[in-house]
Design an enzyme around this catalytic site. Structure first.
Site, PDB file in Angstrom:
ATOM      1  N   ARG A 226       1.077  -0.984  -0.169  1.00 33.69           N
ATOM      2  CA  ARG A 226       0.465  -0.058   0.134  1.00 33.69           C
ATOM      3  C   ARG A 226       1.196   1.287   0.214  1.00 33.69           C
ATOM      4  O   ARG A 226       2.296   1.826   0.747  1.00 33.69           O
ATOM      5  CB  ARG A 226      -0.998   0.431   1.672  1.00 33.69           C
ATOM      6  CG  ARG A 226      -2.187  -0.995   0.741  1.00 33.69           C
ATOM      7  CD  ARG A 226      -2.791  -0.284   0.264  1.00 33.69           C
ATOM      8  NE  ARG A 226      -4.442  -1.416   0.328  1.00 33.69           N
ATOM      9  CZ  ARG A 226      -4.614  -3.013  -0.890  1.00 33.69           C
ATOM     10  NH1 ARG A 226      -3.180  -3.058  -1.537  1.00 33.69           N
ATOM     11  NH2 ARG A 226      -5.674  -3.624  -0.660  1.00 33.69           N
ATOM     12  N   HIS A 274      -1.119  -0.347  -9.995  1.00 30.65           N
ATOM     13  CA  HIS A 274      -1.267  -1.462  -8.995  1.00 30.65           C
ATOM     14  C   HIS A 274      -1.338  -2.884  -9.587  1.00 30.65           C
ATOM     15  O   HIS A 274      -3.191  -2.724  -9.262  1.00 30.65           O
ATOM     16  CB  HIS A 274      -2.754  -0.869  -7.911  1.00 30.65           C
ATOM     17  CG  HIS A 274      -3.294  -1.524  -6.948  1.00 30.65           C
ATOM     18  ND1 HIS A 274      -3.500  -0.416  -5.850  1.00 30.65           N
ATOM     19  CD2 HIS A 274      -2.282  -2.767  -6.394  1.00 30.65           C
ATOM     20  CE1 HIS A 274      -3.681  -1.396  -4.927  1.00 30.65           C
ATOM     21  NE2 HIS A 274      -3.268  -2.919  -5.179  1.00 30.65           N
TER      22      HIS A 274
END
Length: 311
Positions: A226, A274
């Site tokens: 993250r 991502h």
């Protein structure tokens, strides 16, 4: 007699693929994507990724919430989350994809591929004698269901692998440490740092300017967990000053990464959107179905999480 119903929500995952694979596993379940087209009272299961505020509150009889991914930080702090079991995905496909991403990113630095890429653009034949992989110290920050297998893959490839986690792990071939009091020493000895921590109140901003400065000169950083685990302005400063030589970043504080963000123009940063580890319905549906079967039998689901902890 009313059938069980499941509500699906995700702006990123294909609902038709999930419907096909999940109903093949559970033909007695009704699969819905439109909250307004189903009687809320018969919705017992939710399979979601970042649903809008208030989403869960409209279904009073939920028995299980399954998060469409490994990270559950988006569920933490919601005021509509029901008091029911919550699970996350951790199928073998996700593990394989993450391990392959980590291997690619580490090997790219270990074999100086990033340097050869730039030399090619200059039309320059640049030879760098390879180092033995066993001499290259790779640190994996986070040894959970994705980090542990990634560390093992690095060991099998021949790297000198160290790992750090909240609680002590025992992984063959990995020199493990644990606890906040050991983190600084861990970072001081790492040439290539791989971040695979969940985002929790404790890990948010964990790698701040002070900790980034602990990494040895020439260190490389790979973040596939993250974005907010790393202090982004501090990382930009470290990359611009050369405190950190290179970074491979799959995750960011704001996603998609804004067009005017400094990372886009930095030659020592590789950006991916991502995708280090994504959910493949064909593999993950079996685990989702098994969690539903377990809940129906009064058992806890697979990969249960505590949203208060964030994992």
């Amino acid at each position: 007699m009313s059938r069980d119903a499941l509500i699906f929500y995700s702006e990123f995952d294909d609902p038709e693929a999930w419907k096909k694979t999940l109903t093949a596993e559970l033909p007695d379940i009704d699969f819905h994507t439109d909250p307004d087209a189903v009687d809320p009272a018969i919705v017992h299961y939710a399979l979601t990724w970042k649903p809008p505020a208030g989403f869960f509150g409209r279904f009073p009889n939920l028995k299980l919430v399954t998060n469409l991914g490994a990270g559950v930080d988006s569920l933490v702090g919601r005021d509509d989350l029901p008091d029911v079991p919550i699970s996350r995905l951790s199928d073998t496909g996700m593990v394989s994809l993450m391990s392959s991403y980590v291997l690619f990113s580490v090997i790219r630095y270990a074999r100086d591929i990033h340097i050869f890429e730039r030399a090619q653009r200059r039309g320059e034949w640049k030879y760098i004698h390879p180092r033995a992989l066993s001499d290259i110290r790779v640190g994996v920050l986070g040894l959970g269901e994705l980090g542990g297998p990634a560390a093992q893959a690095l060991v099998r490839t021949g790297f000198d692998v160290r790992g750090w986690s909240r609680s002590l792990k025992d992984i063959p071939g990995v020199r493990c440490s644990a606890g906040s009091d050991t983190l600084d020493d861990f970072l001081r000895d790492i040439e290539i740092l791989v971040i695979l921590l969940p985002l929790t109140p404790e890990t948010r901003g964990l790698l701040d300017a002070r900790r980034l400065a602990l990494l040895p000169a020439g260190a490389k950083l790979i973040n596939a967990s993250r974005g907010a685990v790393v202090d982004e302005p501090a990382l930009i400063d470290a990359l611009q000053s050369g405190t950190i030589e290179e970074a491979t970043l799959d995750v960011f504080t704001v996603e998609p990464l804004p067009r005017n963000h400094a990372f886009w123009s930095m030659k020592n940063v590789l950006i991916t959107p991502h995708l280090a580890s994504i959910t493949v319905p064909e593999a993950a549906a079996r685990e989702v179905a098994e969690s539903i079967r377990r809940v129906r039998s009064g058992l806890p689901p697979l990969h249960g999480i505590d949203p208060r902890r964030g994992y």
